[in-house]
Design a protein around this motif. Structure first.
Motif, PDB file in Angstrom:
ATOM      1  N   ARG A 308       0.843  -1.198   0.000  1.00  0.00           N
ATOM      2  CA  ARG A 308       0.000   0.000   0.000  1.00  0.00           C
ATOM      3  C   ARG A 308       0.875   1.243   0.000  1.00  0.00           C
ATOM      4  O   ARG A 308       1.926   1.283   0.646  1.00  0.00           O
ATOM      5  N   ASP A 309       0.401   2.252  -0.724  1.00  0.00           N
ATOM      6  CA  ASP A 309       1.109   3.526  -0.749  1.00  0.00           C
ATOM      7  C   ASP A 309       0.641   4.386   0.426  1.00  0.00           C
ATOM      8  O   ASP A 309      -0.253   3.986   1.182  1.00  0.00           O
ATOM      9  N   PRO A 310       1.236   5.572   0.623  1.00  0.00           N
ATOM     10  CA  PRO A 310       0.824   6.414   1.769  1.00  0.00           C
ATOM     11  C   PRO A 310      -0.648   6.790   1.767  1.00  0.00           C
ATOM     12  O   PRO A 310      -1.214   7.106   2.818  1.00  0.00           O
ATOM     13  N   ARG A 311      -1.304   6.724   0.606  1.00  0.00           N
ATOM     14  CA  ARG A 311      -2.727   7.051   0.553  1.00  0.00           C
ATOM     15  C   ARG A 311      -3.605   5.821   0.784  1.00  0.00           C
ATOM     16  O   ARG A 311      -4.821   5.914   0.716  1.00  0.00           O
ATOM     17  N   GLY A 312      -2.985   4.679   1.055  1.00  0.00           N
ATOM     18  CA  GLY A 312      -3.748   3.470   1.341  1.00  0.00           C
ATOM     19  C   GLY A 312      -4.168   2.684   0.124  1.00  0.00           C
ATOM     20  O   GLY A 312      -4.889   1.694   0.256  1.00  0.00           O
ATOM     21  N   ARG A 313      -3.703   3.055  -1.055  1.00  0.00           N
ATOM     22  CA  ARG A 313      -4.072   2.336  -2.268  1.00  0.00           C
ATOM     23  C   ARG A 313      -3.172   1.117  -2.467  1.00  0.00           C
ATOM     24  O   ARG A 313      -1.978   1.165  -2.169  1.00  0.00           O
ATOM     25  N   ALA A 314      -3.759   0.034  -2.978  1.00  0.00           N
ATOM     26  CA  ALA A 314      -2.995  -1.187  -3.225  1.00  0.00           C
ATOM     27  C   ALA A 314      -2.106  -0.991  -4.450  1.00  0.00           C
ATOM     28  O   ALA A 314      -2.561  -0.503  -5.490  1.00  0.00           O
ATOM     29  N   THR A 315      -0.841  -1.370  -4.335  1.00  0.00           N
ATOM     30  CA  THR A 315       0.121  -1.221  -5.426  1.00  0.00           C
ATOM     31  C   THR A 315       0.908  -2.512  -5.595  1.00  0.00           C
ATOM     32  O   THR A 315       0.951  -3.359  -4.689  1.00  0.00           O
ATOM     33  N   ALA A 316       1.547  -2.637  -6.758  1.00  0.00           N
ATOM     34  CA  ALA A 316       2.379  -3.796  -7.051  1.00  0.00           C
ATOM     35  C   ALA A 316       3.564  -3.344  -7.886  1.00  0.00           C
ATOM     36  O   ALA A 316       3.461  -2.400  -8.678  1.00  0.00           O
ATOM     37  N   MET A 317       4.694  -3.998  -7.697  1.00  0.00           N
ATOM     38  CA  MET A 317       5.901  -3.754  -8.482  1.00  0.00           C
ATOM     39  C   MET A 317       6.075  -4.900  -9.467  1.00  0.00           C
ATOM     40  O   MET A 317       6.063  -6.073  -9.080  1.00  0.00           O
TER      41      MET A 317
END
Length: 391
Positions: A308-317
């Motif tokens: 999760r990014d600082p805004r709480g959104r799910a992310t992937a690399m």
């Protein structure tokens, strides 16, 4: 002399330049090694965990049908009783006396029916020769009919007295486990009292009533209509017990309510479970895992690769074709064991980074390889539990 000094200076400068050229430049650090998992379409069985409560398949409260004092209790509390088994005996002396009185009244009515019948017949003969009035003959016929009616009424009174006497022996209405007795011998019981004598529950087969929100049912039906989800064969249900273990016997979904509860916005579902060992007790709170359907083309991503990014959104690399890191924003649906079902942000062929994410930045060149701690090859069919997904 001046010429010699110039030559020496040139030689010194040339020697310095050669010495400087002999030093090697600092080497760039090698690309960081990361563990990647290839993304591909898989099949996932969609399940959902719902809170539920166990109820007995049959419940009967043992209640007295007459007034009286309990004389004996004839069962062991907590034991198994059969339908028709004698449970209590109520003092029957008053009811035996009432039955004897009813039988005496019936015998008296039966004795009078012959006398009134013969008198009515004689009066009919005397009316023919005008020896008595027609009114007296009609009265004699009415008396005979009333005597027959009295016999029928007294017969019904005898039957009622027999039924009341039979109620002094309280029997089990169903087979099952009987609980504690709320009344002891010597206690006065009455017909219509608020408390039962005891309660019998059939527990060899139990019900599990669960509730599911109407929104979840609509989402599933729309997914089935669009073709993204196929209906699972057989309405199988697993049970998660309060101690965290899974009940070894699978249940079957019996029915779903046809209306939505307006107060909660949920629909009640009922499943049946065999309970031969009596492990499931009525009133126990459990979690039922329902198999809703199967998603044939699902993107399953290990949970280690979703952050999760600082805004709480799910992310992937992910690693692109040039071995550079790309940052993707993803949307997940539900958990599948240690994986997420990803509905947006990843596609088949992507290489998801699951190891080496610390201090890794988008655009960095990496050296991808198979993960050391994460299994790269996902299973053929997974079970997806709707326990909440990262968005």
């Amino acid at each position: 002399m001046h010429k010699g000094k110039s030559a020496g200076l040139l030689l010194y400068v040339a020697t310095g330049m050669l010495t400087g050229c002999g030093k090697s430049a600092p080497e760039a650090p090698p690309p960081a090694a990361v563990g990647v998992v290839p993304i591909k379409y898989e099949s996932a069985v969609l399940t959902i965990d719902l809170p539920g409560r166990i109820t007995a398949s049959e419940t009967a409260e043992v209640r007295p049908q007459i007034n009286g004092v309990i004389r004996r209790r004839l069962f062991a509390e907590g034991g198994f009783v059969h339908a028709g088994q004698l449970l209590y005996e109520i003092e029957d002396a008053p009811y035996r006396a009432a039955l004897a009185q009813a039988r005496g009244a019936l015998a008296r009515a039966q004795a009078s029916i012959r006398a009134t019948g013969l008198q009515a017949q004689r009066y009919r003969d005397l009316v023919a020769i005008n020896a008595v009035s027609r009114q007296e003959s009609d009265n004699a016929s009415a008396a005979a009919q009333q005597a027959r009616a009295d016999v029928a009424a007294q017969g019904a009174a005898v039957q009622a007295a027999q039924v009341s006497q039979g109620f002094t022996r309280v029997r089990a209405p169903i087979s099952g486990r009987i609980g504690r007795s709320l009344f002891t011998p010597g206690a006065l019981v009455q017909a219509g009292q608020p408390d039962p004598l005891a309660t019998i529950q059939r527990t060899d087969m139990v019900y599990v009533d669960v509730t599911q929100s109407a929104a979840q049912i609509l989402d599933l039906k729309q997914a089935m209509r669009s073709g993204g989800v196929s209906e699972a064969s057989g309405a199988r249900v697993q049970l998660l017990l309060p101690n965290g273990t899974i009940y070894p016997v699978e249940g079957r979904l019996q029915f779903s309510e046809v209306t939505v509860d307006p107060s909660s916005g949920a629909v009640t579902l009922r499943a049946t479970f065999a309970n031969p060992d009596g492990l499931l007790l009525p009133g126990m709170f459990v979690r039922a895992r329902l198999i809703e359907g199967q998603r044939n083309q699902a993107i399953l991503a290990p949970q280690q690769g979703i952050t999760r990014d600082p805004r709480g959104r799910a992310t992937a690399m992910v690693v692109n074709a040039r071995n550079k890191v790309e940052l993707r924003q993803v949307v997940t649906d539900r958990a599948v064991g240690d994986k997420w079902i990803v509905t947006r942000g990843l596609k088949p062929g992507d290489r998801l980074i699951v190891e080496g994410l610390v201090n890794l930045k988008p655009g960095a060149v990496v050296r991808p390889g198979p993960p050391q701690q994460v299994t790269a090859e996902p299973g053929a069919t997974q079970e997806a539990t709707a326990s909440g997904g990262a968005k």
